[in-house]
Design a protein around this motif. Sequence first.
Motif, PDB file in Angstrom:
ATOM      1  N   ALA A  67      29.251   6.047 -46.369  1.00 24.28           N
ATOM      2  CA  ALA A  67      30.362   7.009 -46.430  1.00 24.28           C
ATOM      3  C   ALA A  67      30.897   7.367 -45.046  1.00 24.28           C
ATOM      4  CB  ALA A  67      29.916   8.260 -47.174  1.00 24.28           C
ATOM      5  N   GLN A  68      30.145   7.042 -44.000  1.00 25.30           N
ATOM      6  CA  GLN A  68      30.628   7.317 -42.641  1.00 25.30           C
ATOM      7  C   GLN A  68      31.592   6.249 -42.137  1.00 25.30           C
ATOM      8  OE1 GLN A  68      27.580   8.512 -39.742  1.00 25.30           O
ATOM      9  NE2 GLN A  68      26.244   8.855 -41.501  1.00 25.30           N
ATOM     10  N   SER A  69      31.633   5.099 -42.819  1.00 21.33           N
ATOM     11  CA  SER A  69      32.514   4.026 -42.370  1.00 21.33           C
ATOM     12  C   SER A  69      33.167   3.345 -43.588  1.00 21.33           C
ATOM     13  CB  SER A  69      31.685   3.025 -41.550  1.00 21.33           C
ATOM     14  OG  SER A  69      32.507   2.217 -40.757  1.00 21.33           O
ATOM     15  N   PRO A  70      33.966   4.120 -44.347  1.00 18.71           N
ATOM     16  CA  PRO A  70      34.431   3.613 -45.654  1.00 18.71           C
ATOM     17  C   PRO A  70      35.720   2.794 -45.616  1.00 18.71           C
ATOM     18  CG  PRO A  70      35.075   5.907 -45.391  1.00 18.71           C
ATOM     19  CD  PRO A  70      34.392   5.510 -44.103  1.00 18.71           C
ATOM     20  N   GLU A  71      36.355   2.690 -44.431  1.00 21.14           N
ATOM     21  CA  GLU A  71      37.681   2.074 -44.370  1.00 21.14           C
ATOM     22  C   GLU A  71      37.675   0.606 -44.821  1.00 21.14           C
ATOM     23  OE1 GLU A  71      36.288   3.578 -41.586  1.00 21.14           O
ATOM     24  OE2 GLU A  71      37.211   5.502 -42.096  1.00 21.14           O
ATOM     25  N   ALA A  72      38.551   0.288 -45.727  1.00 19.09           N
ATOM     26  CA  ALA A  72      38.774  -1.081 -46.211  1.00 19.09           C
ATOM     27  C   ALA A  72      37.487  -1.764 -46.670  1.00 19.09           C
ATOM     28  CB  ALA A  72      39.455  -1.925 -45.125  1.00 19.09           C
ATOM     29  N   LEU A  73      36.556  -0.950 -47.166  1.00 20.29           N
ATOM     30  CA  LEU A  73      35.245  -1.497 -47.516  1.00 20.29           C
ATOM     31  C   LEU A  73      35.117  -1.820 -49.008  1.00 20.29           C
ATOM     32  CD1 LEU A  73      32.342  -2.189 -46.666  1.00 20.29           C
ATOM     33  CD2 LEU A  73      31.729   0.181 -47.138  1.00 20.29           C
ATOM     34  N   ILE A  74      34.599  -3.021 -49.266  1.00 21.76           N
ATOM     35  CA  ILE A  74      34.207  -3.404 -50.625  1.00 21.76           C
ATOM     36  C   ILE A  74      32.687  -3.487 -50.611  1.00 21.76           C
ATOM     37  CG2 ILE A  74      34.326  -5.183 -52.403  1.00 21.76           C
ATOM     38  CD1 ILE A  74      37.023  -6.054 -51.129  1.00 21.76           C
ATOM     39  N   LEU A  75      32.067  -2.740 -51.491  1.00 24.31           N
ATOM     40  CA  LEU A  75      30.606  -2.733 -51.523  1.00 24.31           C
ATOM     41  C   LEU A  75      30.102  -3.536 -52.721  1.00 24.31           C
ATOM     42  CD1 LEU A  75      27.879  -1.586 -50.472  1.00 24.31           C
ATOM     43  CD2 LEU A  75      28.222   0.328 -52.060  1.00 24.31           C
ATOM     44  N   VAL A  76      29.074  -4.330 -52.455  1.00 24.69           N
ATOM     45  CA  VAL A  76      28.399  -5.065 -53.522  1.00 24.69           C
ATOM     46  C   VAL A  76      26.928  -4.696 -53.425  1.00 24.69           C
ATOM     47  CG1 VAL A  76      27.810  -7.358 -54.412  1.00 24.69           C
ATOM     48  CG2 VAL A  76      30.021  -7.013 -53.273  1.00 24.69           C
ATOM     49  N   HIS A  77      26.319  -4.352 -54.542  1.00 26.10           N
ATOM     50  CA  HIS A  77      24.877  -4.133 -54.443  1.00 26.10           C
ATOM     51  C   HIS A  77      24.137  -5.082 -55.373  1.00 26.10           C
ATOM     52  CE1 HIS A  77      24.503  -1.844 -58.235  1.00 26.10           C
ATOM     53  NE2 HIS A  77      25.630  -1.243 -57.900  1.00 26.10           N
ATOM     54  N   GLY A  78      22.909  -5.369 -55.007  1.00 28.52           N
ATOM     55  CA  GLY A  78      22.090  -6.262 -55.817  1.00 28.52           C
ATOM     56  C   GLY A  78      21.631  -5.546 -57.075  1.00 28.52           C
ATOM     57  N   ALA A  79      20.956  -6.296 -57.919  1.00 33.77           N
ATOM     58  CA  ALA A  79      20.505  -5.739 -59.187  1.00 33.77           C
ATOM     59  C   ALA A  79      19.077  -5.231 -59.093  1.00 33.77           C
ATOM     60  CB  ALA A  79      20.604  -6.807 -60.263  1.00 33.77           C
ATOM     61  N   GLY A  80      18.329  -5.778 -58.139  1.00 39.85           N
ATOM     62  CA  GLY A  80      16.924  -5.393 -57.996  1.00 39.85           C
ATOM     63  C   GLY A  80      16.197  -5.509 -59.320  1.00 39.85           C
ATOM     64  N   SER A  81      15.277  -4.580 -59.552  1.00 40.87           N
ATOM     65  CA  SER A  81      14.485  -4.667 -60.789  1.00 40.87           C
ATOM     66  C   SER A  81      15.285  -4.204 -62.009  1.00 40.87           C
ATOM     67  CB  SER A  81      13.207  -3.850 -60.647  1.00 40.87           C
ATOM     68  OG  SER A  81      13.523  -2.494 -60.483  1.00 40.87           O
ATOM     69  N   PHE A  82      16.535  -3.753 -61.821  1.00 41.29           N
ATOM     70  CA  PHE A  82      17.389  -3.451 -62.971  1.00 41.29           C
ATOM     71  C   PHE A  82      17.987  -4.741 -63.545  1.00 41.29           C
ATOM     72  CE2 PHE A  82      18.068   1.231 -63.178  1.00 41.29           C
ATOM     73  CZ  PHE A  82      17.264   1.591 -62.114  1.00 41.29           C
ATOM     74  N   GLY A  83      17.851  -5.856 -62.800  1.00 41.67           N
ATOM     75  CA  GLY A  83      18.437  -7.111 -63.261  1.00 41.67           C
ATOM     76  C   GLY A  83      17.421  -8.228 -63.391  1.00 41.67           C
ATOM     77  N   HIS A  84      16.708  -8.510 -62.300  1.00 45.30           N
ATOM     78  CA  HIS A  84      15.837  -9.696 -62.272  1.00 45.30           C
ATOM     79  C   HIS A  84      14.731  -9.669 -63.331  1.00 45.30           C
ATOM     80  CE1 HIS A  84      17.588 -11.455 -58.649  1.00 45.30           C
ATOM     81  NE2 HIS A  84      17.714 -10.211 -58.205  1.00 45.30           N
ATOM     82  N   VAL A  85      14.074  -8.514 -63.469  1.00 48.15           N
ATOM     83  CA  VAL A  85      12.933  -8.429 -64.393  1.00 48.15           C
ATOM     84  C   VAL A  85      13.408  -8.653 -65.835  1.00 48.15           C
ATOM     85  CG1 VAL A  85      11.078  -6.935 -65.236  1.00 48.15           C
ATOM     86  CG2 VAL A  85      11.743  -6.836 -62.820  1.00 48.15           C
ATOM     87  N   ILE A  86      14.515  -8.004 -66.191  1.00 54.18           N
ATOM     88  CA  ILE A  86      15.016  -8.109 -67.572  1.00 54.18           C
ATOM     89  C   ILE A  86      15.580  -9.508 -67.836  1.00 54.18           C
ATOM     90  CG2 ILE A  86      16.625  -7.082 -69.253  1.00 54.18           C
ATOM     91  CD1 ILE A  86      16.466  -4.566 -67.315  1.00 54.18           C
ATOM     92  N   ALA A  87      16.327 -10.045 -66.860  1.00 54.66           N
ATOM     93  CA  ALA A  87      16.889 -11.390 -67.026  1.00 54.66           C
ATOM     94  C   ALA A  87      15.764 -12.398 -67.265  1.00 54.66           C
ATOM     95  CB  ALA A  87      17.687 -11.763 -65.776  1.00 54.66           C
ATOM     96  N   LYS A  88      14.712 -12.272 -66.508  1.00 56.31           N
ATOM     97  CA  LYS A  88      13.587 -13.204 -66.626  1.00 56.31           C
ATOM     98  C   LYS A  88      12.907 -13.065 -67.996  1.00 56.31           C
ATOM     99  CE  LYS A  88       9.546 -14.538 -63.949  1.00 56.31           C
ATOM    100  NZ  LYS A  88       9.680 -15.940 -63.726  1.00 56.31           N
ATOM    101  N   LYS A  89      12.770 -11.841 -68.429  1.00 52.60           N
ATOM    102  CA  LYS A  89      12.144 -11.580 -69.736  1.00 52.60           C
ATOM    103  C   LYS A  89      12.877 -12.318 -70.868  1.00 52.60           C
ATOM    104  CE  LYS A  89      11.863  -7.690 -72.797  1.00 52.60           C
ATOM    105  NZ  LYS A  89      12.207  -6.283 -72.883  1.00 52.60           N
ATOM    106  N   TYR A  90      14.192 -12.398 -70.780  1.00 51.36           N
ATOM    107  CA  TYR A  90      14.991 -13.040 -71.833  1.00 51.36           C
ATOM    108  C   TYR A  90      15.293 -14.519 -71.536  1.00 51.36           C
ATOM    109  CZ  TYR A  90      15.811  -8.550 -74.109  1.00 51.36           C
ATOM    110  OH  TYR A  90      15.653  -7.359 -74.773  1.00 51.36           O
TER     111      TYR A  90
END
Length: 260
Positions: A44-67
């Motif tokens: 938030a200290q440097s928000p100009e023209a910024l596109i943020l992408v975040h990883g999925a971490g254990s909200f994605g990898h663990v569940i994806a692997k399970k299925y």
Amino acid sequence: MPRLKEGVMNLVKVLKIGGSILTDKNRSSIARKKEIKRVAEEIAQSPEALILVHGAGSFGHVIAKKYGLPERFNPEGLRATHQSVIKLNELVVQALSEAGADPMPIHPFSCMVLKDGKIESFALEPIVEMVKRGLMPVLHGDVAMDITRGSGIVSGDQLVTHMAKTMTAKIVAIGTNVDGVIVQGKILSKISMKELPSIDIELGGGSGIDVTGGMRGKLLELLDLADAGIESVIFNACRKGQIIKALEGESVGTIVRRAT
Ligand code: IPE
């Protein structure tokens, strides 16, 4: 109506924050709330023209692997994984808005398709409009429809390289939980496609369950971007202050550059 920021598309910055920073990558759906807050406050200290992408971490990898994703087409798995990564995205968006930024969630599952695991089309217009009006698009690694395989997974790194290339980003920064590309205990200050064969085997990096290729997958994406003329940096976003430095273009980790 918010004023159109003239020329802002010439200054686009794309930042990825790895899922291993925001979540405990070994335990399903455990968010690191304090880290999310700290990261959000830095961003938030440097928000100009910024596109943020975040990883999925254990909200994605663990569940994806399970299925059995991405190899197996599984509607329930697709839905469960998507709903789970949305939850992490909500936490990040909330923390950013509390930190004073103007974040907007974007869910890749609904605005792109893959072909053989690679982005085939991606509707970027909403993202461009947001940036022009001073909003911060916040995307995340996600499941996606794949026109040849049925379903797939789009990593945050793929999103970063696609957007950075299409928008000719000025800054591309990949925040991980390591200090950069480390070979024989040393952080490389720079790397290009030319060096890759000699260090290939030593690229470990990342921890926990990962269905999108860890440090090696990341590097291959970024080397490809470098050869398209756009440099990026891999840095340690767990260290306080590094995110701001990366966004300001200061040297913070390993620069991935074009082979000379
Ligand atoms: C993975 O995204 C997406 C899913 C598993 C659904 P990323 O590959 O960008 O996530 P991290 O940074 O490794 O956690």
